[in-house]
Design an enzyme around this catalytic site. Structure first.
Site, PDB file in Angstrom:
ATOM      1  N   PRO A   6      30.746 -37.589  99.043  1.00 42.51           N
ATOM      2  CA  PRO A   6      31.644 -37.483  97.889  1.00 42.51           C
ATOM      3  C   PRO A   6      33.079 -37.874  98.253  1.00 42.51           C
ATOM      4  O   PRO A   6      33.449 -37.909  99.423  1.00 42.51           O
ATOM      5  CB  PRO A   6      31.554 -36.003  97.529  1.00 42.51           C
ATOM      6  CG  PRO A   6      31.310 -35.331  98.845  1.00 42.51           C
ATOM      7  CD  PRO A   6      30.436 -36.296  99.625  1.00 42.51           C
ATOM      8  N   CYS A  35      27.336 -46.960 100.997  1.00 41.10           N
ATOM      9  CA  CYS A  35      28.162 -46.433  99.909  1.00 41.10           C
ATOM     10  C   CYS A  35      29.553 -46.046 100.424  1.00 41.10           C
ATOM     11  O   CYS A  35      30.362 -46.919 100.709  1.00 41.10           O
ATOM     12  CB  CYS A  35      27.455 -45.287  99.197  1.00 41.10           C
ATOM     13  SG  CYS A  35      28.152 -44.914  97.571  1.00 41.10           S
ATOM     14  N   GLN A  39      32.560 -48.394 102.083  1.00 41.29           N
ATOM     15  CA  GLN A  39      33.965 -48.371 101.688  1.00 41.29           C
ATOM     16  C   GLN A  39      34.860 -48.070 102.885  1.00 41.29           C
ATOM     17  O   GLN A  39      35.938 -48.664 103.027  1.00 41.29           O
ATOM     18  CB  GLN A  39      34.169 -47.351 100.573  1.00 41.29           C
ATOM     19  CG  GLN A  39      33.424 -47.705  99.298  1.00 41.29           C
ATOM     20  CD  GLN A  39      33.243 -46.511  98.371  1.00 41.29           C
ATOM     21  OE1 GLN A  39      33.781 -45.431  98.594  1.00 41.29           O
ATOM     22  NE2 GLN A  39      32.453 -46.709  97.325  1.00 41.29           N
ATOM     23  N   HIS A 128      22.308 -48.171  97.663  1.00 46.57           N
ATOM     24  CA  HIS A 128      21.553 -47.230  98.488  1.00 46.57           C
ATOM     25  C   HIS A 128      20.179 -47.803  98.821  1.00 46.57           C
ATOM     26  O   HIS A 128      19.244 -47.672  98.034  1.00 46.57           O
ATOM     27  CB  HIS A 128      21.407 -45.890  97.758  1.00 46.57           C
ATOM     28  CG  HIS A 128      22.655 -45.093  97.759  1.00 46.57           C
ATOM     29  ND1 HIS A 128      22.829 -43.979  98.550  1.00 46.57           N
ATOM     30  CD2 HIS A 128      23.822 -45.255  97.086  1.00 46.57           C
ATOM     31  CE1 HIS A 128      24.038 -43.481  98.354  1.00 46.57           C
ATOM     32  NE2 HIS A 128      24.663 -44.238  97.473  1.00 46.57           N
ATOM     33  N   GLU A 130      18.073 -46.644 100.825  1.00 52.35           N
ATOM     34  CA  GLU A 130      17.123 -45.546 101.038  1.00 52.35           C
ATOM     35  C   GLU A 130      16.557 -44.991  99.741  1.00 52.35           C
ATOM     36  O   GLU A 130      15.608 -44.197  99.754  1.00 52.35           O
ATOM     37  CB  GLU A 130      17.783 -44.422 101.850  1.00 52.35           C
ATOM     38  CG  GLU A 130      18.700 -43.511 101.071  1.00 52.35           C
ATOM     39  CD  GLU A 130      20.087 -44.064 100.730  1.00 52.35           C
ATOM     40  OE1 GLU A 130      20.883 -43.306 100.155  1.00 52.35           O
ATOM     41  OE2 GLU A 130      20.370 -45.236 101.029  1.00 52.35           O
TER      42      GLU A 130
END
Length: 149
Positions: A6, A35, A39, A128, A130
């Site tokens: 997050p 993800c 970044q 993603h 996965e």
């Protein structure tokens, strides 16, 4: 693997330390950012991180368009269907050590993957692999695991 999480990448000192080490070639092992990890690698290479231009996406399948010579997608369909969960994106500012190698299918301007310009086994993916909904995500992971330092 620098995994998802997050918030923003710069909120985690450990994540950014790992990303800077990977981008500079000092990590000593192959690195894949997923993800938020993608970044973080982008930020460490000089990209900016901004709100996604079309707003947050959660569980959205997208046919990502990769450069054919990207080692992560060898043997995969082109374009390849991957699943996106994110509200932030990296924006290319040019002249960095990581180059864009994949984009979204709708705008063809949102960077979906980056790789090191000097051939180091350092990659970032915004989607993603996965996720069960990411077709051939397991092949992308096998391709990453086959990378050598």
């Amino acid at each position: 693997i620098i995994g998802p999480g997050p918030g923003r990448p710069e909120f985690s000192a450990v994540t950014m330390m790992l990303a800077r080490s990977a981008v500079s070639g000092c990590l000593g092992v192959p690195c894949l950012g997923i993800c938020l990890g993608h970044q973080a690698l982008g930020m460490a290479a000089g990209y900016t991180v901004a709100q996604a231009p079309l707003g947050p996406v959660h569980g959205v399948p997208d046919f990502c368009k990769f450069k054919a010579d990207c080692p992560l997608v060898q043997g995969m369909d082109a374009p390849c269907l991957m699943t996106r969960y994110h509200s932030l994106v990296i924006q290319d500012v040019g002249g960095t050590s990581m180059e864009p190698v994949a984009w979204d299918s709708m705008t063809e301007s949102i960077i979906m993957a980056i790789q090191h310009c000097d051939g180091l086994p350092v990659f970032g993916v915004q989607f993603h692999p996965e996720s069960a909904a990411s077709h051939q995500g397991s092949l992308l992971m096998r391709n990453f695991l086959a990378c050598k330092c």
